[in-house]
Scaffold this motif. Sequence first.
Motif, short mmCIF file in Angstrom:
data_model
loop_
_atom_site.label_atom_id
_atom_site.label_comp_id
_atom_site.label_asym_id
_atom_site.label_seq_id
_atom_site.Cartn_x
_atom_site.Cartn_y
_atom_site.Cartn_z
N GLU A 28 0.38 2.90 6.96
CA GLU A 28 -0.90 2.63 7.61
C GLU A 28 -1.37 3.80 8.45
O GLU A 28 -2.52 4.19 8.42
CB GLU A 28 -0.77 1.38 8.48
CG GLU A 28 -2.06 0.95 9.14
CD GLU A 28 -3.07 0.50 8.13
OE1 GLU A 28 -4.28 0.72 8.36
OE2 GLU A 28 -2.67 -0.06 7.10
N GLU A 29 -0.47 4.41 9.25
CA GLU A 29 -0.88 5.45 10.16
C GLU A 29 -1.28 6.73 9.42
O GLU A 29 -1.96 7.58 9.97
CB GLU A 29 0.25 5.74 11.15
CG GLU A 29 0.53 4.58 12.08
CD GLU A 29 1.62 4.89 13.09
OE1 GLU A 29 1.89 4.03 13.93
OE2 GLU A 29 2.17 6.00 13.03
N LYS A 30 -0.86 6.88 8.18
CA LYS A 30 -1.16 8.09 7.41
C LYS A 30 -2.56 8.05 6.81
O LYS A 30 -3.07 9.07 6.37
CB LYS A 30 -0.13 8.26 6.30
CG LYS A 30 1.29 8.44 6.81
CD LYS A 30 2.26 8.60 5.66
CE LYS A 30 3.69 8.74 6.15
NZ LYS A 30 4.65 8.88 5.01
N GLN A 31 -3.17 6.87 6.77
CA GLN A 31 -4.47 6.75 6.15
C GLN A 31 -5.57 7.16 7.12
O GLN A 31 -5.58 6.75 8.28
CB GLN A 31 -4.71 5.30 5.69
CG GLN A 31 -3.66 4.80 4.71
CD GLN A 31 -3.63 5.60 3.43
OE1 GLN A 31 -4.64 6.14 3.01
NE2 GLN A 31 -2.47 5.68 2.82
N ALA A 32 -6.50 7.96 6.65
CA ALA A 32 -7.62 8.38 7.49
C ALA A 32 -8.52 7.20 7.78
O ALA A 32 -8.84 6.41 6.90
CB ALA A 32 -8.41 9.48 6.79
N CYS A 112 -8.14 -1.72 1.33
CA CYS A 112 -7.26 -2.26 0.29
C CYS A 112 -5.84 -1.84 0.64
O CYS A 112 -5.48 -0.68 0.51
CB CYS A 112 -7.66 -1.73 -1.09
SG CYS A 112 -6.58 -2.28 -2.42
N VAL A 113 -5.05 -2.79 1.08
CA VAL A 113 -3.68 -2.51 1.52
C VAL A 113 -2.76 -2.29 0.33
O VAL A 113 -1.88 -1.42 0.34
CB VAL A 113 -3.16 -3.66 2.40
CG1 VAL A 113 -1.70 -3.43 2.79
CG2 VAL A 113 -4.03 -3.80 3.65
N GLU A 114 -2.96 -3.08 -0.73
CA GLU A 114 -2.09 -2.96 -1.90
C GLU A 114 -2.80 -3.47 -3.15
O GLU A 114 -3.61 -4.40 -3.08
CB GLU A 114 -0.80 -3.77 -1.71
CG GLU A 114 0.19 -3.61 -2.86
CD GLU A 114 1.28 -4.66 -2.89
OE1 GLU A 114 2.25 -4.47 -3.63
OE2 GLU A 114 1.13 -5.69 -2.20
N GLU A 210 -6.47 -8.92 12.42
CA GLU A 210 -5.28 -8.61 13.21
C GLU A 210 -4.24 -7.80 12.45
O GLU A 210 -3.18 -7.50 12.98
CB GLU A 210 -4.65 -9.90 13.73
CG GLU A 210 -5.55 -10.65 14.71
CD GLU A 210 -4.94 -11.95 15.18
OE1 GLU A 210 -3.90 -12.35 14.61
OE2 GLU A 210 -5.49 -12.56 16.10
N TYR A 211 -4.52 -7.45 11.20
CA TYR A 211 -3.53 -6.72 10.40
C TYR A 211 -3.18 -5.39 11.06
O TYR A 211 -4.06 -4.66 11.54
CB TYR A 211 -4.06 -6.48 8.99
CG TYR A 211 -3.22 -5.50 8.20
CD1 TYR A 211 -1.93 -5.84 7.80
CD2 TYR A 211 -3.70 -4.24 7.90
CE1 TYR A 211 -1.15 -4.94 7.10
CE2 TYR A 211 -2.93 -3.34 7.19
CZ TYR A 211 -1.65 -3.69 6.80
OH TYR A 211 -0.88 -2.79 6.11
N ALA A 216 -6.95 -1.69 11.30
CA ALA A 216 -7.76 -1.59 10.08
C ALA A 216 -8.70 -2.79 9.99
O ALA A 216 -8.80 -3.44 8.95
CB ALA A 216 -6.85 -1.52 8.85
N LYS A 217 -9.40 -3.07 11.08
CA LYS A 217 -10.30 -4.22 11.10
C LYS A 217 -11.45 -4.03 10.11
O LYS A 217 -12.07 -2.97 10.07
CB LYS A 217 -10.88 -4.42 12.50
CG LYS A 217 -9.89 -4.89 13.54
CD LYS A 217 -10.59 -5.09 14.88
CE LYS A 217 -9.62 -5.54 15.95
NZ LYS A 217 -10.29 -5.72 17.25
N PRO A 218 -11.76 -5.04 9.32
CA PRO A 218 -12.96 -4.98 8.49
C PRO A 218 -14.20 -4.87 9.39
O PRO A 218 -14.22 -5.42 10.49
CB PRO A 218 -12.94 -6.31 7.73
CG PRO A 218 -11.52 -6.77 7.82
CD PRO A 218 -11.01 -6.29 9.13
#
Length: 223
Positions: A28-32, A112-114, A210-211, A216-218
Amino acid sequence: MMRMRRRHLLGTLTCLIIGVVLLAGCNEEKQAQPSPESIKIEVKTGADDGGVVALTDLLPDNVFGIVNGGGDQPFMVGLLVSGGGDNLTGRGIYRFDISGYENKSFTFHVKCVEKHGNPGSLEVYLTNDSGPLETNPSNMSDVSQIWNPIASGEKIATITPVSGEWVTVDISSAMVKSWVTDKGYITIMLKLENENLGSNNDYYSFSTYEYSQGSAKPYLSAP
């Protein structure tokens, strides 16, 4: 027998969601993160996003399943299987309070998480609002009031999400005016373009309020 099936379903949903978090959380932290916008409207509470899961084999005549909002887990949109062997179909729901901006055009953002298996394309709809989602589901029930609005909704995009990346969908001001409620809400629903793949292991997982501790809130953006 039905009580055992309900327990299997709830247990399987929990295990599947935890698995998604373990697979995707470390990246998660690696995603811009998306660039800041002049107007940014996030999902307000956990009850405003999540989705609905129905027993596939009973569709379309009977829509029996669970509504699930809130929590710190991504929501799975597509085809799954319960611990009891029941085939499941999931649809995502995102509600936004746009009060004061009802005449604006927006861009919808969700991560999109997965991607699991081969779920194919995803359809994005504006639908009638059915209110906050249940945040503590305990029993399966008739969920047609949450499931069915997509049938009379307006499809705004067909896309192919990429795992680990943000999905963006433009919503015109005319569409916003057509679907915003008297209380200032618009509701977005996500479903697979083809929910009849004949499988039970093809789905996308999307971020929620809350993910990953809210990283990464929509949200909706507008210029």
